[in-house]
Write an enzyme that holds these catalytic residues in place. Sequence first.
Site, PDB file in Angstrom:
ATOM      1  N   VAL A  84       0.862  -1.182   0.000  1.00  0.00           N
ATOM      2  CA  VAL A  84       0.000   0.000   0.000  1.00  0.00           C
ATOM      3  C   VAL A  84       0.896   1.228   0.000  1.00  0.00           C
ATOM      4  O   VAL A  84       1.822   1.344   0.806  1.00  0.00           O
ATOM      5  CB  VAL A  84      -0.944   0.001   1.225  1.00  0.00           C
ATOM      6  CG1 VAL A  84      -1.696   1.322   1.317  1.00  0.00           C
ATOM      7  CG2 VAL A  84      -1.923  -1.157   1.140  1.00  0.00           C
ATOM      8  N   GLY A 132       4.394   4.087   3.174  1.00  0.00           N
ATOM      9  CA  GLY A 132       3.936   2.866   2.505  1.00  0.00           C
ATOM     10  C   GLY A 132       4.030   1.705   3.482  1.00  0.00           C
ATOM     11  O   GLY A 132       4.606   1.837   4.564  1.00  0.00           O
ATOM     12  N   LYS A 133       3.470   0.601   3.130  1.00  0.00           N
ATOM     13  CA  LYS A 133       3.597  -0.606   3.964  1.00  0.00           C
ATOM     14  C   LYS A 133       3.206  -1.800   3.118  1.00  0.00           C
ATOM     15  O   LYS A 133       2.422  -1.668   2.177  1.00  0.00           O
ATOM     16  CB  LYS A 133       2.647  -0.516   5.161  1.00  0.00           C
ATOM     17  CG  LYS A 133       3.007  -1.457   6.277  1.00  0.00           C
ATOM     18  CD  LYS A 133       4.157  -0.903   7.073  1.00  0.00           C
ATOM     19  CE  LYS A 133       4.431  -1.674   8.324  1.00  0.00           C
ATOM     20  NZ  LYS A 133       5.219  -0.830   9.262  1.00  0.00           N
ATOM     21  N   GLY A 134       3.748  -2.969   3.449  1.00  0.00           N
ATOM     22  CA  GLY A 134       3.396  -4.163   2.691  1.00  0.00           C
ATOM     23  C   GLY A 134       3.344  -5.369   3.587  1.00  0.00           C
ATOM     24  O   GLY A 134       3.710  -5.306   4.766  1.00  0.00           O
TER      25      GLY A 134
END
Length: 452
Positions: free
Chosen positions: A91, A136-138
């Site tokens: 994201v 962001g992050k995943g």
Amino acid sequence: MATATASVGSATKNGVRRELFKSPVFDEVGLPRDSDNLYLQTVDTMLTAAEMLELPHEVQIILAQPKNEIMVHFPVRMDDGTFKLFKGYRVQHNNSLGPYKGGIRFHPDVHLDDVKSLALLMTMKTSLVRIPFGGGKGGVKCDPHALSRNELMRVSRRFIAAISHAIGPDYDIPAPDVGTNAQVMAWFADTYESLTDSNRNSWDAMRVVTGKPVEIGGSLGREKATGQGVVDTLVEIAPELGIKVEGMRFSVIGYGNVGSWTARILGRMGAKLVAVLDHTGAIREDKGIDTEELAGHVAKHGGVGGFGSATKVSTEEFYRTKVDVLVPAALEQMIKEQEAGWIDAKVIAEGANAPTTPAGDRVFNERGIEIIPAILANAGGVTVSYFEWVQNKSCVTWDAEEVDQALNRHMVMAARRTKLMRQRFNCDMRTAAYIAALENIGKVYAVRGIFP
Ligand code: GLU
């Protein structure tokens, strides 16, 4: 779907609690009002702070949703020759301050809304500590402990291959998070470099990831950075909360990277670790737990359970242990209303992302327990990630002292910004930290404008 009530809200102004989900932005951008949903809670905290700051409406609606939500499915060959399909996310919340930045977690409970929430928190963190990155992050839905080393490597490589078109050293830079580490970052970097047209600048392509092993461009001090940042903010804020770090009693939830480094650094400064809770149980030792020995025990046995002469206690007894500071350093949403009611601490220093629910927050506010919020307390990791990226970009290596000093400057300034906003807006520290982060983003939008 749960309906929010006035009693659930946590943000305070002039000591008065605000209802959850009051902002009209929820309807405008099509978000439901569900008080159990971490993403919606995070958006609510952000919008509450935005309203107090009178952040322009267009910036509020932009920040209420991530720019991009990427979801991938990819097959991986297991050691027994069968194939399993995995689900992964990246994201990208906002990149107005710079490239998207944030960790990738491997955990069985990874869900899109949680990743969205963590990406929004990253946007707030990078802005609060004033580093030129967005949020962001995943994540990959998997249990890394149930995978062999080779399976873990293939999951890591296939995931980064699946999102390779959407990341880049100057566009989106992943890093470690829960369930990933420097080795996983090395596989990410190697895979990305192999897949990109980078045969003339292969070293530079590795800048796509931070938190790498030092052998391939990782920064000294990155591994302990989040824990060091928790300590730096605590040292800055503790005196006005009437706490002296030397000799203080503290407890920790989670003894992984963040929990163990926070405890070890505080231990070296003369603070006493008296209780720890993790997925293997809870231990208590009034005389103080040897933080280094406990780290060795966890490395060997996978958790704090069964450690030395410490007494095994129940979860409730752990929370009721009298301490000056409690450091939640495990997963999100562990401290709910009940736990917040049990806790006997003066200060909560949030080493983990979003460890406190709004109901927990409300109880802390009512009981006068101070919270050093996660977007401040745990921003040390991403700050040293930024230093790693700068070192890689300029082909230099900083020594450990340089890293520690630069980190301390960023953390102290972020803590001061938060204190200043708390005074200016007469609000709780969490809301103040969001206001300090949003003010910076607001200024950037004001000068950049919105295309076209
Ligand atoms: N995963 C860490 C965090 O949530 C570090 C992110 C980074 O270094 O980019 O802050």
